[in-house]
Design a protein around this motif. Structure first.
Motif, PDB file in Angstrom:
ATOM      1  N   GLU A  87       9.511 -70.368   2.822  1.00 18.65           N
ATOM      2  CA  GLU A  87      10.330 -71.047   3.803  1.00 18.65           C
ATOM      3  C   GLU A  87       9.559 -70.553   5.347  1.00 18.65           C
ATOM      4  O   GLU A  87       9.419 -69.369   5.614  1.00 18.65           O
ATOM      5  CB  GLU A  87      11.878 -70.324   3.776  1.00 18.65           C
ATOM      6  N   PRO A  88       9.452 -71.700   6.045  1.00 11.79           N
ATOM      7  CA  PRO A  88       8.765 -71.336   7.295  1.00 11.79           C
ATOM      8  C   PRO A  88       9.636 -70.706   8.477  1.00 11.79           C
ATOM      9  O   PRO A  88       9.876 -71.264   9.458  1.00 11.79           O
ATOM     10  CB  PRO A  88       8.397 -72.849   7.634  1.00 11.79           C
ATOM     11  N   ASP A  89      10.255 -69.653   8.186  1.00 11.29           N
ATOM     12  CA  ASP A  89      11.469 -69.128   9.054  1.00 11.29           C
ATOM     13  C   ASP A  89      10.743 -67.748   9.517  1.00 11.29           C
ATOM     14  O   ASP A  89      11.583 -67.186  10.534  1.00 11.29           O
ATOM     15  CB  ASP A  89      12.875 -69.038   8.429  1.00 11.29           C
ATOM     16  N   GLY A  90       9.598 -67.458   9.373  1.00 14.60           N
ATOM     17  CA  GLY A  90       8.929 -66.086   9.940  1.00 14.60           C
ATOM     18  C   GLY A  90       9.468 -65.005   9.036  1.00 14.60           C
ATOM     19  O   GLY A  90       9.082 -63.896   9.502  1.00 14.60           O
ATOM     20  N   HIS A  91      10.090 -64.882   8.084  1.00 17.23           N
ATOM     21  CA  HIS A  91      10.606 -63.962   7.223  1.00 17.23           C
ATOM     22  C   HIS A  91       9.620 -63.565   6.152  1.00 17.23           C
ATOM     23  O   HIS A  91       9.739 -62.548   5.628  1.00 17.23           O
ATOM     24  CB  HIS A  91      12.103 -64.060   6.573  1.00 17.23           C
ATOM     25  N   THR A  92       8.522 -64.336   6.131  1.00 19.38           N
ATOM     26  CA  THR A  92       7.547 -64.173   4.877  1.00 19.38           C
ATOM     27  C   THR A  92       6.255 -64.101   5.876  1.00 19.38           C
ATOM     28  O   THR A  92       5.915 -65.082   6.395  1.00 19.38           O
ATOM     29  CB  THR A  92       7.553 -65.215   4.013  1.00 19.38           C
ATOM     30  N   LEU A  93       5.468 -63.131   5.492  1.00 15.99           N
ATOM     31  CA  LEU A  93       4.167 -62.951   6.183  1.00 15.99           C
ATOM     32  C   LEU A  93       3.162 -62.478   5.015  1.00 15.99           C
ATOM     33  O   LEU A  93       3.386 -61.966   4.224  1.00 15.99           O
ATOM     34  CB  LEU A  93       4.171 -61.558   7.229  1.00 15.99           C
ATOM     35  N   LEU A  94       1.905 -62.988   5.337  1.00 12.72           N
ATOM     36  CA  LEU A  94       0.818 -62.778   4.260  1.00 12.72           C
ATOM     37  C   LEU A  94      -0.127 -61.611   5.044  1.00 12.72           C
ATOM     38  O   LEU A  94      -0.634 -62.041   6.389  1.00 12.72           O
ATOM     39  CB  LEU A  94       0.100 -64.002   4.308  1.00 12.72           C
ATOM     40  N   LEU A  95      -0.644 -60.808   4.335  1.00 11.13           N
ATOM     41  CA  LEU A  95      -1.591 -59.858   4.865  1.00 11.13           C
ATOM     42  C   LEU A  95      -2.802 -60.182   4.113  1.00 11.13           C
ATOM     43  O   LEU A  95      -2.873 -59.768   2.978  1.00 11.13           O
ATOM     44  CB  LEU A  95      -1.282 -58.409   4.588  1.00 11.13           C
ATOM     45  N   GLY A  96      -3.657 -61.074   4.603  1.00  9.90           N
ATOM     46  CA  GLY A  96      -4.912 -61.668   3.916  1.00  9.90           C
ATOM     47  C   GLY A  96      -5.897 -60.884   4.572  1.00  9.90           C
ATOM     48  O   GLY A  96      -6.043 -60.417   5.518  1.00  9.90           O
ATOM     49  N   ALA A  97      -7.122 -61.218   3.523  1.00  9.50           N
ATOM     50  CA  ALA A  97      -8.561 -60.806   3.796  1.00  9.50           C
ATOM     51  C   ALA A  97      -9.362 -61.857   4.411  1.00  9.50           C
ATOM     52  O   ALA A  97      -8.938 -62.984   4.061  1.00  9.50           O
ATOM     53  CB  ALA A  97      -9.009 -60.004   2.679  1.00  9.50           C
ATOM     54  N   ALA A  98     -10.438 -61.533   4.832  1.00 10.35           N
ATOM     55  CA  ALA A  98     -11.490 -62.597   5.168  1.00 10.35           C
ATOM     56  C   ALA A  98     -11.982 -63.559   3.933  1.00 10.35           C
ATOM     57  O   ALA A  98     -12.029 -64.510   4.226  1.00 10.35           O
ATOM     58  CB  ALA A  98     -12.963 -61.897   5.678  1.00 10.35           C
ATOM     59  N   SER A  99     -11.861 -62.903   2.869  1.00  6.68           N
ATOM     60  CA  SER A  99     -12.354 -63.758   1.595  1.00  6.68           C
ATOM     61  C   SER A  99     -11.435 -64.813   1.338  1.00  6.68           C
ATOM     62  O   SER A  99     -11.801 -66.131   1.228  1.00  6.68           O
ATOM     63  CB  SER A  99     -12.438 -62.758   0.257  1.00  6.68           C
ATOM     64  N   ILE A 100      -9.978 -64.496   1.482  1.00  4.77           N
ATOM     65  CA  ILE A 100      -8.894 -65.598   1.172  1.00  4.77           C
ATOM     66  C   ILE A 100      -9.160 -66.516   2.295  1.00  4.77           C
ATOM     67  O   ILE A 100      -8.837 -68.096   2.143  1.00  4.77           O
ATOM     68  CB  ILE A 100      -7.508 -64.706   1.196  1.00  4.77           C
ATOM     69  N   LEU A 101      -9.160 -65.952   3.552  1.00  4.76           N
ATOM     70  CA  LEU A 101      -8.700 -66.943   4.653  1.00  4.76           C
ATOM     71  C   LEU A 101      -9.904 -67.711   5.113  1.00  4.76           C
ATOM     72  O   LEU A 101      -9.660 -68.952   5.710  1.00  4.76           O
ATOM     73  CB  LEU A 101      -8.188 -66.252   5.871  1.00  4.76           C
ATOM     74  N   ALA A 102     -11.239 -67.309   4.820  1.00 10.00           N
ATOM     75  CA  ALA A 102     -12.473 -67.897   5.292  1.00 10.00           C
ATOM     76  C   ALA A 102     -13.385 -68.317   4.458  1.00 10.00           C
ATOM     77  O   ALA A 102     -14.388 -69.197   4.472  1.00 10.00           O
ATOM     78  CB  ALA A 102     -13.037 -67.313   6.443  1.00 10.00           C
ATOM     79  N   ALA A 103     -13.422 -67.610   2.928  1.00  9.15           N
ATOM     80  CA  ALA A 103     -14.493 -67.941   2.088  1.00  9.15           C
ATOM     81  C   ALA A 103     -13.782 -68.674   0.781  1.00  9.15           C
ATOM     82  O   ALA A 103     -14.913 -69.522   0.220  1.00  9.15           O
ATOM     83  CB  ALA A 103     -15.091 -66.483   1.607  1.00  9.15           C
ATOM     84  N   ASN A 104     -13.029 -68.408   0.170  1.00 12.57           N
ATOM     85  CA  ASN A 104     -12.207 -69.045  -0.968  1.00 12.57           C
ATOM     86  C   ASN A 104     -12.351 -70.461  -0.965  1.00 12.57           C
ATOM     87  O   ASN A 104     -12.598 -70.856  -2.236  1.00 12.57           O
ATOM     88  CB  ASN A 104     -10.721 -68.478  -1.128  1.00 12.57           C
ATOM     89  N   LYS A 105     -12.285 -71.221   0.090  1.00  9.61           N
ATOM     90  CA  LYS A 105     -12.166 -72.505  -0.239  1.00  9.61           C
ATOM     91  C   LYS A 105     -13.576 -73.226  -0.373  1.00  9.61           C
ATOM     92  O   LYS A 105     -13.900 -74.222  -1.106  1.00  9.61           O
ATOM     93  CB  LYS A 105     -11.876 -73.319   1.366  1.00  9.61           C
ATOM     94  N   PHE A 106     -14.757 -72.382  -0.365  1.00 15.68           N
ATOM     95  CA  PHE A 106     -16.075 -72.640  -0.589  1.00 15.68           C
ATOM     96  C   PHE A 106     -16.391 -72.060  -1.974  1.00 15.68           C
ATOM     97  O   PHE A 106     -17.407 -72.295  -2.505  1.00 15.68           O
ATOM     98  CB  PHE A 106     -17.019 -71.994   0.345  1.00 15.68           C
ATOM     99  N   LEU A 107     -15.622 -71.174  -2.462  1.00 17.70           N
ATOM    100  CA  LEU A 107     -15.642 -70.635  -3.804  1.00 17.70           C
ATOM    101  C   LEU A 107     -14.871 -71.478  -5.101  1.00 17.70           C
ATOM    102  O   LEU A 107     -15.229 -71.782  -5.877  1.00 17.70           O
ATOM    103  CB  LEU A 107     -15.237 -69.319  -3.862  1.00 17.70           C
ATOM    104  N   TYR A 108     -13.665 -71.826  -4.528  1.00 17.32           N
ATOM    105  CA  TYR A 108     -12.521 -72.849  -5.483  1.00 17.32           C
ATOM    106  C   TYR A 108     -12.669 -74.223  -4.614  1.00 17.32           C
ATOM    107  O   TYR A 108     -11.736 -74.507  -4.214  1.00 17.32           O
ATOM    108  CB  TYR A 108     -11.153 -72.083  -5.362  1.00 17.32           C
ATOM    109  N   THR A 109     -13.838 -74.849  -4.894  1.00 17.69           N
ATOM    110  CA  THR A 109     -14.074 -75.958  -4.219  1.00 17.69           C
ATOM    111  C   THR A 109     -12.912 -77.124  -4.671  1.00 17.69           C
ATOM    112  O   THR A 109     -12.679 -77.876  -4.127  1.00 17.69           O
ATOM    113  CB  THR A 109     -15.276 -76.735  -4.339  1.00 17.69           C
ATOM    114  N   LYS A 110     -12.527 -76.908  -5.890  1.00 13.40           N
ATOM    115  CA  LYS A 110     -11.704 -78.153  -6.881  1.00 13.40           C
ATOM    116  C   LYS A 110     -10.188 -77.322  -6.988  1.00 13.40           C
ATOM    117  O   LYS A 110      -9.442 -78.241  -6.934  1.00 13.40           O
ATOM    118  CB  LYS A 110     -12.457 -78.312  -8.115  1.00 13.40           C
ATOM    119  N   SER A 111     -10.105 -76.256  -6.856  1.00  9.13           N
ATOM    120  CA  SER A 111      -8.826 -75.362  -7.381  1.00  9.13           C
ATOM    121  C   SER A 111      -8.116 -74.624  -6.122  1.00  9.13           C
ATOM    122  O   SER A 111      -6.931 -74.174  -6.537  1.00  9.13           O
ATOM    123  CB  SER A 111      -9.036 -74.718  -8.533  1.00  9.13           C
ATOM    124  N   MET A 112      -8.672 -74.708  -5.194  1.00 12.33           N
ATOM    125  CA  MET A 112      -8.133 -73.947  -4.063  1.00 12.33           C
ATOM    126  C   MET A 112      -6.611 -74.256  -3.899  1.00 12.33           C
ATOM    127  O   MET A 112      -6.703 -75.762  -3.410  1.00 12.33           O
ATOM    128  CB  MET A 112      -9.199 -73.916  -2.688  1.00 12.33           C
TER     129      MET A 112
END
Length: 333
Positions: A87-112
């Motif tokens: 729910e986009p109400d601000g009560h859920t946060l993601l603590l992500g890493a560079a790999s998830i936020l900037a690299a994975n779309k190039f690793l999981y080109t079909k399944s991201m």
């Protein structure tokens, strides 16, 4: 962006003077219930360690309970998707890493499952971490050069554990193999903690990973640090300041492997709530208490001046991580 590095001793209780005004503001509406920090890796790893400290220190600032929800798998994609679809109400946060936020779309080109730039909204970075090579203290290898020589002599025999395929650990060993002509076998795990346990047990030869998870073992003599994958040596932790870095070990390789970690929320969270979270997280990260926990364990604290600045940083990092993925040859589809 502001980055501060200090060597500090001890950790005092979180200042009441900082917390009290925030609690009063929280009573005005947001947040109105428990907040959840999704950590997209198994419990016990470096990101989990950071998330739990943040959760503890955010509670008095926000005036609500904050819990950590570990959702590991698929290189962090499962947890990222869980956060993005909340729910986009601000009560859920993601603590992500560079790999998830900037690299994975190039690793999981079909399944991201998500596009981080579209399905998540930025709040701020919180830490950066250099990648280090560690071996068991019983290992016969006393230097980076010895490891590379052994890997060239017996191609594929030496094994390196990582927190997962496509993570900064994996991308680092791919760059080192290419720069040296060595052949070190990559062994991916579902998070840094199980990889570390196998390193301590002698089931793998080394790890290339961010150091916080391993620092207690380094201090107690169970692990030996042979190399920093950053270009320059790090100086903020006493145990790491004499560890050689890539400019010394592999001059001309241009290897400078450092990860960054940040907080995002689902796209669609109102801007005033994102601003509230940004203000609260910056107040936590930019304290002596937080730095005194992070820096001795190998993390440098970093905050962005605004969510927009962090968003621009993520966008700029995509080209950097696309090149790293292409160089590694990794594909997860």
């Amino acid at each position: 962006m502001t980055i501060r590095r200090r060597a500090l001793l001890g950790a005092a209780a979180f200042p009441a003077a900082l917390a009290a005004p925030a609690v009063v503001r929280a009573q005005a509406g947001f947040p109105s219930r428990t907040l959840r920090i999704v950590v997209p890796y198994a419990a016990g790893g470096s990101v989990d360690m950071t998330g739990r400290l943040m959760a503890q220190m955010l509670q008095p600032v926000l005036g609500q309970s904050v819990v950590v929800d570990n959702r590991g798998g698929a290189g962090g994609n499962l947890g990222a998707a869980e956060a993005a679809r909340s729910e986009p109400d601000g009560h859920t946060l993601l603590l992500g890493a560079a790999s998830i936020l900037a690299a994975n779309k190039f690793l999981y080109t079909k399944s991201m499952p998500i596009d981080p730039l579209k399905d998540l909204a930025p709040v701020t970075r919180v830490t950066t971490g250099t990648v280090y090579m560690t071996v068991n203290s019983n290992s016969p290898y006393k230097s980076f050069a010895e490891v590379i020589a052994a890997a060239k002599k017996d191609p594929g025999k030496l094994t390196m554990g990582s927190s997962g395929t496509g993570t900064i650990s994996h991308l680092t060993i791919a760059k080192v193999n290419k720069a040296t002509g060595a052949d070190i076998t990559h062994v991916p795990y579902r998070g840094g903690a199980p990889a570390l346990q196998d390193l301590l047990a002698g089931n793998i030869d080394m790890m290339f990973d961010v150091i916080p998870l391993s620092m207690a073992h380094v201090r107690e003599g169970r692990l030996r640090v042979l190399a920093a994958a950053s270009a320059e040596r790090t100086t903020f932790a006493e145990e790491l300041k004499n560890v050689p870095a890539m400019k010394e070990l592999l001059p001309g390789s241009n290897i400078d492997m450092q990860s960054w970690y940040g907080v995002n929320v689902p796209a669609g969270v109102p801007a005033d709530r994102i601003a509230r979270l940004h203000d609260a997280i910056v107040k936590v990260v930019d304290t002596d208490e937080f730095r005194s926990k992070m820096e001795p364990n190998g993390f440098t604290t970093v905050v962005d001046r605004s969510p927009a600045e962090y968003g621009a940083y993520i966008a700029s990092q995509e080209a950097v991580w696309r090149a790293l993925v292409q160089e590694s040859g990794a594909s997860l589809d």
